[in-house]
Design an enzyme around this catalytic site. Structure first.
Site, short mmCIF file in Angstrom:
data_model
loop_
_atom_site.label_atom_id
_atom_site.label_comp_id
_atom_site.label_asym_id
_atom_site.label_seq_id
_atom_site.Cartn_x
_atom_site.Cartn_y
_atom_site.Cartn_z
N SER A 186 -37.29 44.32 19.20
CA SER A 186 -38.65 44.00 19.56
C SER A 186 -39.27 45.22 20.26
CB SER A 186 -38.65 42.74 20.43
OG SER A 186 -39.87 42.07 20.37
N ASP A 424 -40.47 36.47 10.63
CA ASP A 424 -40.95 36.87 11.96
C ASP A 424 -42.39 37.36 11.83
OD1 ASP A 424 -41.45 38.02 14.41
OD2 ASP A 424 -40.11 39.74 14.10
N HIS A 449 -37.10 36.95 14.10
CA HIS A 449 -37.19 38.02 15.10
C HIS A 449 -35.82 38.43 15.66
CE1 HIS A 449 -39.85 40.44 17.51
NE2 HIS A 449 -39.36 40.00 18.66
#
Lengths: 488, 488
Positions: A186, A424, A449
């Site tokens: 991320s 995601d 994700h």
């Protein structure tokens, strides 16, 4: 009015967990306060192979004012269980900490432990400044006083922290000749890829999982994120998608009636009475985002949610169906609504208010949500009110690039894996095509994700196993290349 | 004691001029005060094709404190005479300003004008912050008040300045699709190469002339610079070399006699009486450095100097010979001695006292100079006394690398020319081997500091013409590649 998408969405970056929405939503969907409680939840005794250290870090790497020489104690955690040591030039994997307490990843991001085991590597997890225990000025309370104390909180400083810490650590371990690979997820994945780009002399490769490095400026359409959310739901169930899409105006219609909040509170079984219909809509919207962002097997939260919506008793109206979805995701007996207002005590909110300006918004009729375009003026006013700072929306692309990335990096840079799962919503801002032979995209259709970073399990589907195998094989090549060029 | 080598040597980086030592030495060999007079000398009316602009620049790119939002006016100069314009995707050459008033390069570094003419390119010269007219806080007086006002004076900020200015300028000119190439010399050459490394999305290539990016930490032997100076003299004349080598102890021997300064002043025809024999030795040492650094045809200052030394009347003693050398270089009627003490009003001294710590020193018997090893403790004390700052001697290699550069950049980065002349003592810290097919070294045996950047002349030797042709050919390839990848 829909919630302030850009504040809320990005706050989810902190979620590395792929566990079920039922487990994570109550703890993570909100902002500051909710998050801190989550962080406390992580702060348990570490397994003995994880040893915590503190590095005396330079507060201001790029200036030379008297205050720049101030230092702070940056936490990092080392797992040397698998390491072959410096004489074997065994690799070092550096987990480039993201916007969270670093201890949170230890039990979740188990793939890095597998990498360490596979490559006889040292594992070093570095906590990002201004998160967890790595607070300048001695405490979170002091660090978050105002823009003067927060002012050193930026991505370039975080990268320089990693550079300085790794360089010193390798020197202290006589490990200068050990290939070092950055790994992150991320926002931490952005940092991993940027670290390889900016510090190739320190990191010979990077695994950047679910890193939306292209979600800045005008590179990615603003509706990229909600469009993927919408697709996830529509692919799962057309009727579920239709129900959600129609529910917003239905809530608005009901809310226009007098004294209706108690009725809505009842329908949606909120633990406390609703303050407004906006509160309800924001919380529902966030639920759908989170469900999509972590729409992984075996929990498949979107499917769960849609099953609950679609499974409502015959004759149930739209609001009843949506309420059934909420109940199916969160479970009885009652549903807490989270305060989604941005807070000036939240680190990620500071980062979005300064440089991490991701312009995410819903357009007209392009998603299952109500229109809510990203409004830079509004956003700026909010940030000025919260922190007294003005966002620099073009800074990230100036500093790190992003436009025409294939042309720019096609003959520059090497050894980066951009991994993504297409469920995601952040994958909309990810790198989904190979840029060159060595700067490559590795994505799965069904993953969400940061799925690849999670602890491998026997029940993992083949496509996930295959994604991880691909990553290991590529990293193997980097290490071999590193050794070949040093030996030569 | 020899002069503080590291302060003095690096100050010469500012010299882009390759004109004869006789012309430049009186103006440039010293530090702050001398330099500023030189800068004033440059500050003449510009030819009409050079237009001066000011860009409102961010003072602090990496922090978000309230004061970070302060701006200053950064000067840049544009020559659009040759530009084919944005529709033709004509290139842009950006001269990455070094430690000097930017107007100084216009009349000297004429090769960039030739590049512009050859490639129908726009020329943009950007002045480095804290030099010339690009002063934060409104004036040089205010900017140089103390470490708090000087604190924003760093190479990373300079690079970010270039990034932001170029990005905005290209947007304003609708020139986003114009390939942009960084060019610089000496410290400006370091910046050009680092700019390509850190901002490949803004610059598709860099010509880094005489950029000693490896003269940091322990990468290059400390005596690299004086060893090349010594070699230049010895290759020119063994007897000249021997005279100089023996002169230092001879000066010391004479200086040990009582009341001898007036005698030395007389021998060396100083305009004012010498204050000490150290003053004489320092000035002589600097003369030899500068002569070697700019030992280019047609002036060949080392040969001139040695001819004067060797041509002294028969029976002249060592001091007389050295004095004849001084006279031959500088000319009659008398010789000014420069105050070589570092000054806290000098920009480059600030830079060396913070991050540009180049550990240059003479060892025992390895040069024609007296031993004078680089002493970090001494250096640090001097900087603390001057500015109240402590140098960060490892920062440049942490931020920009340098160790094992061939391995690190062999499969990373592209499109950099490191040009050098081997008579330049700074070439000891330059990149003298090809790192890959596209990160290449282009050096000449007979050239010296930044020679390739100087205005081409009909009298230029073939090897210099050939070096420039090679550079043009390589840059041609970058531009073709840029257009090919954008068209594809």
């Amino acid at each position: 009015m829909a919630p302030q998408l850009s504040f809320q969405l990005v706050s989810f970056l902190l979620l590395l967990a792929g566990t079920s929405v039922a487990a994570t939503y109550p703890k993570t969907a909100g902002l500051g306060i909710v998050r801190r409680s989550m962080i406390s939840g992580y702060d348990v005794d570490l397994p003995p192979e994880f040893v915590t250290y503190y590095y005396t870090q330079t507060l201001d790497h790029f200036n030379y004012k008297p205050e720049s020489y101030t230092t702070f104690e940056q936490r990092y955690i080392v797992n040397s269980r698998y390491w072959g040591g410096p004489n074997a030039s065994s690799p070092i994997f550096v987990f480039t900490g993201h916007e969270a307490d670093i201890t949170g990843v230890l039990s979740i991001a188990g793939f890095v432990v597998e990498l360490a085991s596979h490559f006889q590597a040292l594992l070093v997890y570095i906590e990002h400044r201004y998160y967890g225990d790595s607070m300048p000025f001695g405490s979170e309370y002091e660090a978050f006083q105002n823009a003067s104390t927060l002012g050193f909180f930026s991505s370039t400083h975080a990268l320089a922290d990693y550079a300085q810490l790794i360089t010193d650590l390798k020197r202290n371990l006589s490990a200068e000749n050990c290939p070092t690979i950055a790994v992150g997820g991320s926002y931490g994945g952005m940092l991993a890829s940027w670290f390889r780009l900016k510090y190739p002399h320190i990191s010979c490769g990077a695994l950047a999982s679910s890193a939306p490095i292209l979600y800045f400026d005008d590179i990615t359409p603003q509706n990229g994120y909600p469009v993927v959310v919408t697709k996830d739901f529509r692919d799962t169930s057309e009727s579920c998608y239709n129900t959600i899409r129609q529910s917003w105006s239905e809530i608005d219609r009901v809310a226009a009636e007098p004294n209706v909040l108690s009725k809505l509170s009842q329908i949606f079984a909120t633990c406390l009475p609703l303050n407004s219909s906006e509160e309800l809509k924001s919380n529902l919207e966030v639920l759908y985002w989170v469900s999509a962002q972590y729409d992984n097997p075996p929990d498949n939260p979107v499917e769960n949610l849609c099953n609950a919506i679609n499974g409502a008793a015959e004759g149930t109206d739209i609001l009843g169906k949506v309420a059934a979805g909420l109940n199916g995701s969160i479970g009885p007996p009652c549903h807490h609504m989270f305060d989604l207002k941005p807070s000036n005590k939240d680190g990620w909110t500071w980062q979005t208010c300064t440089e991490m300006v991701m312009p995410i918004g819903n357009g007209d009729n392009d998603t299952m949500f109500q229109p809510s375009p990203f409004d830079l003026n509004n956003f700026t006013r909010t940030c000025e009110g919260l922190f007294g700072v003005t966002p620099r929306p073009h800074w990230i692309t100036t500093e790190f690039g992003g436009h025409e990335i294939k042309s720019v990096l096609g003959n520059f840079a090497s050894n980066i894996i951009f991994s993504n799962g297409l469920r995601d919503p952040y994958s909309a801002g990810g790198v989904l095509q190979n840029i060159s032979d060595t700067v490559v995209a590795a994505y799965t259709e069904k993953g969400a994700h940061c799925l690849d970073l999670l602890t491998p399990m026997a029940s993992d589907p083949d496509w996930l196993v295959s994604q991880r195998d691909t990553e290991i094989k590529i990293i193997q090549g980097w290490i071999a290349e590193y050794r070949a060029t040093r030996a030569g």
